[in-house]
Structures are given as structure tokens and as C-alpha cells.
Design a protein around this motif. Structure first.
Motif, short mmCIF file in Angstrom:
data_model
loop_
_atom_site.label_atom_id
_atom_site.label_comp_id
_atom_site.label_asym_id
_atom_site.label_seq_id
_atom_site.Cartn_x
_atom_site.Cartn_y
_atom_site.Cartn_z
N HIS A 120 3.83 -7.18 5.64
CA HIS A 120 5.22 -6.72 5.80
C HIS A 120 5.36 -5.27 5.32
O HIS A 120 6.06 -4.48 5.93
CB HIS A 120 6.17 -7.63 5.02
N ARG A 121 4.70 -4.95 4.22
CA ARG A 121 4.79 -3.61 3.65
C ARG A 121 4.29 -2.55 4.65
O ARG A 121 4.85 -1.45 4.71
CB ARG A 121 3.94 -3.58 2.38
N ARG A 122 3.26 -2.90 5.43
CA ARG A 122 2.65 -1.93 6.35
C ARG A 122 3.22 -1.98 7.76
O ARG A 122 3.16 -1.01 8.50
CB ARG A 122 1.14 -2.16 6.41
N TYR A 123 3.73 -3.14 8.13
CA TYR A 123 4.20 -3.31 9.51
C TYR A 123 5.63 -2.83 9.71
O TYR A 123 5.96 -2.18 10.69
CB TYR A 123 4.06 -4.79 9.92
N TYR A 124 6.51 -3.17 8.77
CA TYR A 124 7.92 -2.83 8.94
C TYR A 124 8.21 -1.44 8.39
O TYR A 124 7.58 -0.98 7.44
CB TYR A 124 8.81 -3.83 8.22
N PRO A 125 9.22 -0.77 8.97
CA PRO A 125 9.67 0.49 8.38
C PRO A 125 10.44 0.22 7.10
O PRO A 125 11.00 -0.86 6.91
CB PRO A 125 10.63 1.04 9.45
N ALA A 126 10.48 1.23 6.21
CA ALA A 126 11.39 1.15 5.06
C ALA A 126 12.81 1.15 5.62
O ALA A 126 13.06 1.80 6.64
CB ALA A 126 11.17 2.35 4.14
N PRO A 127 13.76 0.44 5.02
CA PRO A 127 13.60 -0.40 3.83
C PRO A 127 13.33 -1.88 4.17
O PRO A 127 13.35 -2.70 3.27
CB PRO A 127 14.96 -0.27 3.15
N LEU A 128 13.04 -2.18 5.45
CA LEU A 128 12.80 -3.58 5.81
C LEU A 128 11.48 -4.09 5.24
O LEU A 128 11.20 -5.29 5.28
CB LEU A 128 12.79 -3.75 7.34
N ASN A 129 10.65 -3.18 4.79
CA ASN A 129 9.30 -3.56 4.33
C ASN A 129 9.25 -3.92 2.84
O ASN A 129 8.19 -4.17 2.31
CB ASN A 129 8.31 -2.43 4.63
#
Lengths: 411, 411
Positions: free
Chosen positions: A146-155
């Protein structure tokens, strides 16, 4: 059973949803407040989770212990947590206890004491939770994906960061509460054996004076998903991947759910058959659809021994690529049977219905009827699913692996 | 809602139980066959789990894939697993699909193909499952506790032993099937929107010719529970413990459940308050009651960082010891509210009801009515709980810890 969904918006913006289920004796209550981890400020990652836990540490006339006792005395099975976008509070109880339960939740949401002496144990708990992730490689790989796949702040992960949590003050927690726990985009969903008139009156009385605030929206930044191998001296290799789909509410949504079902819905689905049944590569493998308001994704997982991990990845990726070659009528019929069966079974659970009507309102601004959903499932055809896959092919797969050795993505 | 439970015993010994739930559209089916891991012969630990998986790899006219497809086409949410005593098969589906679902399960149970070519992937899966336990310290510590606390053969883990599973032949699996998958002590429990007459007729037709066998009983050996620390280079220290209680059906059973509730039922329970809320020592801590036919136990768990593990253990043991000093009316009232609320909420789920009537029959040879259970809960008093604790004090606590450093049991 005829569906009876009621809706009412208070002047302060709070949305009340209620579904009457005549033949049950229980009730489920779901509060959605847009105060999730996505809003955690820089340097305060984890504050939403700390706040969710602090809310029940005393409220109104009751201290922490009295509050727990009052809920336990009503037989409430409750939980509080911070999601990415929304903070969720609520629980299940006997329908006759609904109004006293709402009285207590009004205290928790509107009059939490947020006592300074409770902050330290709550910080300790939150840090424990972060540390325990190290002993759960499956949980860990999903967080890292999730940290790498989604953009901030969704990650952001709800657990936050230990250093940030250690540095939190009670003033920071109180300020976060003041800013984000506001009615204007909040939802209360109730399902079960309810009386709409009495429920609506009580909610108006309890929450009518809740003052709206300037609750920000989640604004995802632009972002390029990343793949990565993370070393861990674990017994198994964890494989997590994600690729774009469409969100709930999109015209292609049910076609996307059908594609998910072809890969992963039931024991005869493609990933299950090829990876688990034929080759015995791993116990659990699958993809599931995940939605934010502005985007949908397919999230996949497999975990297996290091000697079988490369083959598991190869077979999995090969199945993803094969989707564009076509899906059969039989497959779509099977997927439709599974989706309809799940839909009807979820109708019987107050918890599932409360969560479902809250989700519909959050994503769509309305509650879908069973007939509408059933109609959309009935309308699925192989052609519709293939048309969706033309428009939204499986591509840009982000892959995160965790284990002793990195894996190779075959061409 | 009036409770409607039907029962019928076939000449071969198979017991059919059914609870009609008028207001649902679903049905849950639960097969209990006394072919659990406790019966795994020496040198074949894990064979029950391998057999449970093999049963669905083709049966009657259908090969493995056709069988999965047929169940998926009925929208069945299914599972198969070996418990300690019983193998469990079953699932949920729409009530209108009940009879075709039973037709398929009759094939699975009476005419499994147990094909040789499926054995290797099933062995691989089972070995994966054993290996994955190494990455799940919480699961691991519970397995290790059960191994040391219970006498053989109740102490066996369903996963078995890798060497034994590797050595299994298809003939061994078929012989195990022949010996143990027999109707004489088996139970079929169905809950949901059923017609008793049609259900009974179909079960008699499908399972009437199932031949009884000489199914052995589980005979626990004499045993002294052991405590032990197991080294693991994990982030957290896992704490698991167990001590004797009384089984389901014992006159003290509900008093034992109340003692469990005082320690661990709800957010205001003693362990939760002292370990989690006041001190923030760990996220989850608690005890739960576990029953075999001849014995009941309390099983406890806590997981926390190494620097807090000793304090967590000390506080937990101190709470166990304090039980004999007394319980209050308020505590028992809270526990009663929780037990009654759970009871009523479970009435609304077909899955919970199917599992509950099957369990009642297995443990008691009859199905308890809601009124009976509610009456037993209503009758609970502090005096009754203390009398139980006099007869069955908290003692002989077996403790297994897993982590970097051993812990000390304080006097």
C-alpha cells in the motif's frame, strides 16, 4: 422481505441512514467520521489511531472504566478504528438497547474527556501494534505494498510511525479531535429492528448541536507506483501486488468485480485452480477489489516457501495476462451465482447491512437497492467484462515481495 | 420467534439435525465426522488434514475441477477442515439450493475419488501450511501450548508433521477414509429456511446406504501438563497459558463461562482493564473457554514487546490468582448481559445456528433450547461462581512462551 431504508440529513450535515429489518432482535450501529489516517499531519503519523482509542477513555459523566462498563452492561460488541479516510466506531447490541447505546456514543463523539493520564498507555499500545507487524509477514507485505502503490495520503498505514506517536501530546490529540471530529461529512448507519421515528428523534436530540467545521477533503498527490523486494529472514516468501481498476459507482464497477471473480471468486476460479489446486504452490492466493472514491484497484496476495515463490509469481502473472484472451459464459455464470449468493446472505446480517448502507452513502451519496445490485449482476456478460478489460487492461502491476530472496518478473 | 428444531437418526447411526428459520433466505450445512487429527496414526500425523482436502478433489461423476465448479455454480461458500476430534465439511448457500448442495456433498462423503494424481499437490499444500506457522508466532505459541498442555491424542495439531505427510501414499489415505468416514457417530446439522419433510427424505435417500464401521473413541492418555520457554528471534514475546475448567454439559459450565467473562468478556473485564487499558502492555489479552467431551479448559493469550513481557505475565497471573478473592454482583450482571446478547445475536445467523446445534448434539446428545440457556445465564450469581471456583480453582497453570528471553513465574 421488502427493503425499508430511511435517510435524514441534519442541518449540521450529519447523515442518518437506517434500514429496518423486521425479523431480527439485534441492531448494528456504524459511525463513519472522515478523520482517518489520511489526515494525519506530517510528524503525527498515527494520531488518528491514537484518537480513536482515546475517544473511549472517558466521555461525558463517565471515566474510562465507567464508560467500558456502561457499554458492557448493554451487551455491546463494539470496536473503534481509524481507516484510511474514515474513523469508524460502533457495534452490535440487542435492538431494545439501541437508544441507551446512542446516548453513550453521543458522549464518546461529542464529549470525550481525552484525559492526559490515558495518553501514555494508549501510546504504548499503538507502538506495540507497530512492533507486532514485524512478526506478521503477511500483514507487513500488504502495508509495504500500500505504501508503494497508492499516492500520498492514501498510502498511509493506520498504525503510523513510532517516533511520531511517542512525540504526541494531549494538546495535539485534542486539537486533532477538534478539527476532524465534525458532523458535516459524517454518517450514522443503523440496521436492525428499529423504529424510524424514535431513532430519528433521538439522533436529532443527541447530535443536533454538534458543530460543523472545515473538514478537508482527501487530495491524492500524483504518484508512480513502485515495485520492490524487501529482505526478511522469514520461512515463507510473501508476494503482494496491485493494479488499477475502477471505483464503486463507475459504470464498469460490476464488470470489474466479475473480472475479480474470474480470477479469484470461489474454488474453481483461475488463480485458485492454477496456483493452489493443480500445483499446490500455496494455501491462499487471490485478488480482491478495493475502492477509494476516486479510484479502484485489484490487490493480490500469495505466500509460499522460497523454493516455490518464483513459480507462484510466474503462474500468477501469467493468469493476469491471460485475462485479455477472453472469459467464458460458464465463468461469468459462476461469478454471477457467487455474487448473488453473497448479496442475499449479507441481507440477513445487521452488521453487514449497517456497513453496506454506510459505504453506499460514502461512495455514492445514496443507498443502492437490492434490486439495483441484483439487476447489475444479472446484466453481466462475457462481452461486458471483456469490454471493461479493453478499457482497463491488467497493466502497471506493482509488486512487493518480502522474504529471503528477490523474485524476477518474467517478460 | 419460536424455535423449531428437528432431529432424526438414520438406521446407520447418522444424526440429522435441522433448525427452521422462517425469515431467512439462506441455509447453512455442517457435517461433523469423527475423523479428526486425534485419530492420525503414528507415522501419519497430518493424514486427517490431507484427507479433508482430498475429499473435494473429485467425487462421483465429477473430477476435481467439475466438483469445484458445481459448488461455485450453486454459490456455496464452503470449507473443509480437520479438527482435533471431528472433520468438518460444509458451507452456506441460498435455501433454494439446499437439495442440490446435499447431492454434491453425498458424493464428496460417500464417493470421493481420492485420485492419486491429486495427492502430490495436496501434500505440498499441507507442508506449506506447516512452514507458514513459523511466520506466525501467535499461531505457533498456541500450537506449542496445546502440545504440552493436553494429553495425547488431544494435543495433536491438525497440520501434522512434514516427514509424515511426505511419506503418505494414496493407499494410506484411502484406507484412512474407509476406516474413519463412517456414519455411526456423524452429524449433519442444517439451519435456515428449510422444509423438514423434504430435507429428511433427501438425507435418507442420499445417506441411508452409508455403511457403518467400527469408529474408535478418543481415549486421552494420562498426562502432566508442561510449561516451557521456546526461543524465537521475534519482535514480540508470545505468552500462552492454560488451566483446567469444566466441559460443556457439566453442572458448573455456565459458572465457568461467567469466570471467563469476569476475566475476559468485554472491555471492562479484569484482564483487559489491568493489562491493556491501565498499563497499555499489549493489544490483545484474554482467556477463552475450550471444551472437549471429557474436559474443559481456559486458554489464555497475550503478545507484547520483550521489555513488557514480564510485567504482562505478572499482571495476568496476579489477576488469575485474585479470582478466588471474590467476584462482584456488578461483574456478574455485566457478564450476564454479554452472554445473553451474544446468544440472541447468534440466533440470527444460519451459520452460527448450524454450528451450535451440531455442537450441542456432539457434546450433550441433544439440542439445548434458547430458554434453557437463557435460564442458566439468568440463574448465575456471584455465589454460584465462587462455589464453582472453590471446586475448580485456578491452578496448575501451564505456560508456554515464545520469544527472545524466557520469563519467570513469580511466587
Amino acid at each position: 422481505m421488502g427493503q425499508q431504508v430511511h435517510q435524514h440529513t441534519l442541518p449540521n450535515g450529519l447523515v442518518l441512514l437506517a434500514e429496518r429489518m423486521d425479523h431480527v432482535r439485534s441492531v448494528a450501529v456504524n459511525f463513519l467520521i472522515p478523520a482517518g489516517s489520511a489526515f494525519d499531519p506530517d510528524g503525527q503519523f498515527g494520531i488518528a489511531t491514537v484518537l480513536a482509542e482515546m475517544l473511549t477513555r472517558g466521555a461525558g459523566d463517565r471515566d474510562s472504566r465507567e464508560l467500558s462498563l456502561a457499554l458492557d452492561n448493554l451487551g455491546v460488541d463494539r470496536s473503534e478504528s481509524a481507516g484510511i479516510v474514515n474513523m469508524r466506531l460502533g457495534g452490535s447490541a440487542l435492538a431494545r438497547n439501541l437508544l441507551p447505546l446512542l446516548d453513550i456514543y453521543a458522549d464518546i463523539i461529542l464529549k470525550p474527556r481525552l484525559p492526559e493520564e490515558e495518553l501514555e498507555p494508549v501510546q504504548a499500545l499503538s507502538i506495540q501494534d507497530i512492533e507486532s507487524l514485524e512478526d506478521s509477514p503477511q500483514g507487513k507485505v500488504m502495508v509495504e505494498l500500500h505504501r508503494r502503490y497508492y499516492p500520498a495520503p492514501l498510502n498511509k498505514d493506520r498504525r503510523g510511525r513510532s517516533e511520531d506517536i511517542e512525540g504526541l501530546t494531549i494538546d495535539a490529540v485534542r486539537a486533532h479531535y477538534q478539527k476532524f471530529v465534525r458532523p458535516n461529512k459524517a454518517i450514522i448507519a443503523v440496521a436492525g429492528n428499529i423504529e424510524w421515528g424514535a431513532l430519528k428523534a433521538r439522533i436529532e436530540k443527541l447530535f443536533g448541536a454538534w458543530e460543523p467545521g472545515n473538514v478537508p477533503d482527501v487530495v491524492p498527490q500524483s504518484h508512480q507506483p513502485k515495485s520492490e523486494h524487501l529482505f526478511k529472514d522469514s520461512a515463507q516468501t510473501q508476494i503482494a501486488f496491485a493494479y488499477p481498476s475502477v471505483p464503486i459507482g463507475h459504470a464498469d464497477y460490476f464488470a470489474a468485480r466479475a473480472a475479480e471473480g474470474v480470477l479469484s471468486g470461489g474454488m474453481s476460479a483461475r488463480l485458485f485452480t492454477e496456483v493452489r489446486e493443480k500445483r499446490g504452490l500455496c494455501y491462499s492466493v487471490g485478488v480482491r477489489h478495493e475502492s477509494f472514491r476516486d479510484r479502484g484497484s485489484m490487490i493480490g496476495y500469495a505466500g509460499t516457501g522460497p523454493d516455490r515463490a518464483q513459480e507462484t509469481l510466474d503462474v500468477t502473472l501469467s493468469e493476469l495476462r491471460k485475462l485479455k484472451a477472453g472469459v467464458t459464459v460458464d465463468e461469468i455464470d459462476r461469478v454471477k451465482a457467487g455474487l448473488k449468493s453473497s448479496l442475499i446472505m449479507a441481507e440477513e446480517s445487521t452488521g453487514a447491512r449497517a456497513s453496506s448502507i454506510a459505504g453506499d452513502w460514502y461512495f455514492l451519496g445514496r443507498v443502492r437497492s437490492f434490486d439495483e445490485i441484483q439487476g447489475a449482476i444479472d446484466a453481466l456478460t462475457p462481452a461486458a467484462v471483456m469490454a471493461h478489460l479493453e478499457r482497463h487492461p491488467v497493466r502497471d502491476v506493482a509488486l512487493v515481495t518480502l522474504g529471503k530472496n528477490p523474485l524476477t518478473i518474467s517478460a
